[in-house]
Write a protein that holds these residues in place. Structure first.
Motif, PDB file in Angstrom:
ATOM      1  N   TYR A 111     -36.398 -10.890 -48.987  1.00 46.48           N
ATOM      2  CA  TYR A 111     -35.448 -12.088 -48.972  1.00 46.48           C
ATOM      3  C   TYR A 111     -36.210 -12.932 -50.026  1.00 46.48           C
ATOM      4  O   TYR A 111     -37.296 -13.421 -50.009  1.00 46.48           O
ATOM      5  N   PRO A 112     -35.189 -13.337 -50.989  1.00 44.60           N
ATOM      6  CA  PRO A 112     -35.536 -14.180 -52.050  1.00 44.60           C
ATOM      7  C   PRO A 112     -36.561 -15.329 -51.670  1.00 44.60           C
ATOM      8  O   PRO A 112     -36.294 -15.974 -50.589  1.00 44.60           O
ATOM      9  N   PRO A 113     -37.528 -15.455 -52.455  1.00 45.34           N
ATOM     10  CA  PRO A 113     -37.809 -15.129 -53.497  1.00 45.34           C
ATOM     11  C   PRO A 113     -38.702 -13.398 -53.637  1.00 45.34           C
ATOM     12  O   PRO A 113     -38.743 -13.308 -54.779  1.00 45.34           O
ATOM     13  N   VAL A 114     -38.810 -13.139 -52.347  1.00 45.40           N
ATOM     14  CA  VAL A 114     -39.306 -11.699 -52.474  1.00 45.40           C
ATOM     15  C   VAL A 114     -38.290 -10.679 -52.265  1.00 45.40           C
ATOM     16  O   VAL A 114     -37.474 -10.378 -51.396  1.00 45.40           O
ATOM     17  N   VAL A 115     -38.031  -9.970 -53.638  1.00 50.88           N
ATOM     18  CA  VAL A 115     -36.915  -9.014 -53.969  1.00 50.88           C
ATOM     19  C   VAL A 115     -37.420  -7.749 -54.351  1.00 50.88           C
ATOM     20  O   VAL A 115     -37.965  -7.969 -55.436  1.00 50.88           O
ATOM     21  N   VAL A 116     -37.262  -6.838 -53.633  1.00 47.22           N
ATOM     22  CA  VAL A 116     -37.726  -5.670 -54.268  1.00 47.22           C
ATOM     23  C   VAL A 116     -36.771  -4.787 -54.667  1.00 47.22           C
ATOM     24  O   VAL A 116     -36.987  -3.942 -55.900  1.00 47.22           O
ATOM     25  N   GLY A 117     -35.670  -4.717 -54.166  1.00 49.07           N
ATOM     26  CA  GLY A 117     -34.516  -3.875 -54.576  1.00 49.07           C
ATOM     27  C   GLY A 117     -32.981  -4.619 -54.142  1.00 49.07           C
ATOM     28  O   GLY A 117     -32.803  -5.620 -53.867  1.00 49.07           O
ATOM     29  N   GLY A 118     -32.146  -3.698 -53.960  1.00 52.04           N
ATOM     30  CA  GLY A 118     -30.881  -4.134 -53.586  1.00 52.04           C
ATOM     31  C   GLY A 118     -30.720  -4.825 -52.203  1.00 52.04           C
ATOM     32  O   GLY A 118     -29.750  -5.723 -51.954  1.00 52.04           O
ATOM     33  N   LEU A 119     -31.314  -3.919 -51.333  1.00 52.84           N
ATOM     34  CA  LEU A 119     -31.612  -4.966 -49.940  1.00 52.84           C
ATOM     35  C   LEU A 119     -31.499  -6.347 -49.799  1.00 52.84           C
ATOM     36  O   LEU A 119     -31.124  -7.001 -49.207  1.00 52.84           O
ATOM     37  N   GLY A 120     -32.861  -6.809 -50.560  1.00 52.25           N
ATOM     38  CA  GLY A 120     -32.756  -8.185 -50.631  1.00 52.25           C
ATOM     39  C   GLY A 120     -31.688  -9.067 -50.922  1.00 52.25           C
ATOM     40  O   GLY A 120     -31.257 -10.080 -50.209  1.00 52.25           O
ATOM     41  N   ARG A 121     -31.008  -8.366 -52.082  1.00 53.64           N
ATOM     42  CA  ARG A 121     -30.017  -9.142 -52.513  1.00 53.64           C
ATOM     43  C   ARG A 121     -28.652  -9.225 -51.487  1.00 53.64           C
ATOM     44  O   ARG A 121     -28.015 -10.079 -51.121  1.00 53.64           O
ATOM     45  N   HIS A 122     -28.466  -8.058 -51.017  1.00 54.19           N
ATOM     46  CA  HIS A 122     -27.533  -8.013 -49.694  1.00 54.19           C
ATOM     47  C   HIS A 122     -27.973  -8.624 -48.662  1.00 54.19           C
ATOM     48  O   HIS A 122     -26.810  -9.426 -48.206  1.00 54.19           O
ATOM     49  N   VAL A 123     -29.114  -8.913 -48.161  1.00 52.31           N
ATOM     50  CA  VAL A 123     -29.520  -9.754 -47.237  1.00 52.31           C
ATOM     51  C   VAL A 123     -29.102 -11.233 -47.257  1.00 52.31           C
ATOM     52  O   VAL A 123     -28.722 -11.797 -46.554  1.00 52.31           O
TER      53      VAL A 123
END
Length: 415
Positions: free
Chosen positions: A10-22
């Protein structure tokens, strides 16, 4: 409704599309009037003894970020141990929510897990609070490896996914293809599976028509550098594309475990000077490349959804994509982009050539792709449909679930 979302990014920890989705889902749920708490993690390299759990409200969402309990674990080398340590920290933080951590002992009405890495804390917290567990399965280990789970770690990840699916009270997938895949892999005693597509905030992606290009064509790939993303197929196609369109280049944006192998593939196909690896791009950099390229090529062999297809459509770049999984639902062949069968290099070449040969038609498809976003992929709609799943979720009777089936053969072709 009080919602506890558990996600390993979850931002600021974003690895891929999952973080942006959540992130988008949580913000939209909060905007709709729900009380939303996201339980996530701090960046790698923090440990619980020196970096305490932090919590802050941002965009109407309370974010509780835990440090790693054992900082000497490396995700790439100690995946299961690393995941269990993270889960242990999340359980401690989650239990504290009901002990006066928020107001007078805040407790959720539902727990929403995102992918297998948070299976342990999500299952434990749903049981602790005695509330329904909803799980969004964004991908599967078997799908990422075409059904061949030959390694010990692969089989362990699959087993945790199977456990999470069968312990859930409702399951969400981002595409019909993923729904079928989850049912095949983890059935037959699964709860109801709802298909809710990913969304996109079009306001953050400036649309721009293609400008006439008198020079060599520029192709773009954006995504993780993993085998299932099919970058090797785009590299293999490039020599043939360059025969009809001399000087064509391919820019690859992203990071992953297959970086060195892909560089070698560029040398094998004698296009090393025509393939540029950029690494990870920030939002502004990515938007610049989306506006500057003639087409984006998404040659995935396995793709639960493919959120980059929506981002590319929002920016106005013509889409050339495989029909793998959710990409086949996100891109309408001949209407919002051009498609080809996963792994079909010849089909990829044909689709790229058609896109480059008729830029007016390509631009028309790009406009249609952009227009479709506001109808089918609005985050407000995604949040509303997700809230409906929450409202209908009831805690199931827990029966012995036995042991998972470990697939040892290719999965059905969903391209």
């Amino acid at each position: 409704m009080r919602i506890l979302i558990v996600s390993w990014e979850y931002p600021p920890v974003v690895v891929g599309g999952l973080g942006r989705h959540v992130h988008h889902l949580a913000v939209e749920l909060a905007a709709a009037g729900h009380e939303v708490v996201v339980l996530s993690r701090r960046p790698t390299g923090t440990d619980a003894s020196t970096h305490p759990t932090i919590s802050h409200v941002t965009e109407g969402v309370l974010v509780v970020a835990v440090a790693e309990d054992a900082p000497h674990f490396e995700f790439g080398e100690d995946m299961l141990a690393w995941t269990l340590a993270m889960g242990h920290a999340m359980v401690r933080a989650g239990v504290s929510l009901g002990r006066g951590g928020i107001g007078d002992g805040w407790q959720p009405d539902v727990v929403h897990a995102h992918d297998w890495l948070v299976a342990h804390p999500a299952i434990a917290l749903a049981e602790h609070f005695d509330v329904p567990l909803v799980s969004t399965l964004h991908a599967t280990e078997a799908g990422r490896h075409s059904g061949w789970l030959s390694g010990r770690t692969n089989r362990q990840v699959h087993s945790v996914e199977w456990w999470l699916a069968n312990e859930s009270d409702c399951i969400i997938t981002c595409s019909a293809s993923m729904r079928d895949e989850v049912g095949d892999l983890y059935g037959p005693a699964l709860p109801a599976i709802s298909v809710i597509r990913n969304g996109i905030d079009v306001s953050t992606w400036t649309y721009r028509d293609r400008q006439p290009n008198s020079g060599p064509a520029r192709l773009l790939f954006v995504g993780r550098l993993e085998y299932e993303k099919g970058v090797q197929d785009a590299i293999a196609a490039l020599p043939k594309i360059r025969r009809s369109h001399p000087g064509t280049t391919l820019v690859v944006a992203g990071e992953g475990t297959q970086f060195e192998w892909l560089r070698e593939q560029a040398r094998v196909h004698r296009v090393a000077r025509s393939v540029t690896f950029l690494g990870t791009l920030d939002h502004t950099e990515l938007l610049g490349w989306l506006h500057g390229a003639d087409a984006i090529v998404l040659p995935s062999r396995y793709e639960p959804f493919g959120i980059i297809a929506l981002e590319a459509a929002a920016a106005g770049i013509p889409l050339v994509a495989s029909t793998a999984g959710g990409l086949g639902e996100a891109v309408v062949d001949g209407v919002t982009g051009l498609s080809f069968h996963p792994g079909d290099v010849t089909g990829l070449v044909s689709a790229v050539r058609e896109t480059l040969d008729d830029p007016a038609a390509a631009q028309q498809r790009a406009r249609a792709a952009r227009a479709r976003l506001t109808d089918d992929f609005d985050w407000g709609r995604v949040a509303e449909e997700t809230a409906q799943v929450y409202a209908g979720a009831k805690r199931r009777v827990r029966n012995p679930i036995g042991r998972p089936h470990i697939p040892q053969r290719p999965l059905p072709d969903r391209g």
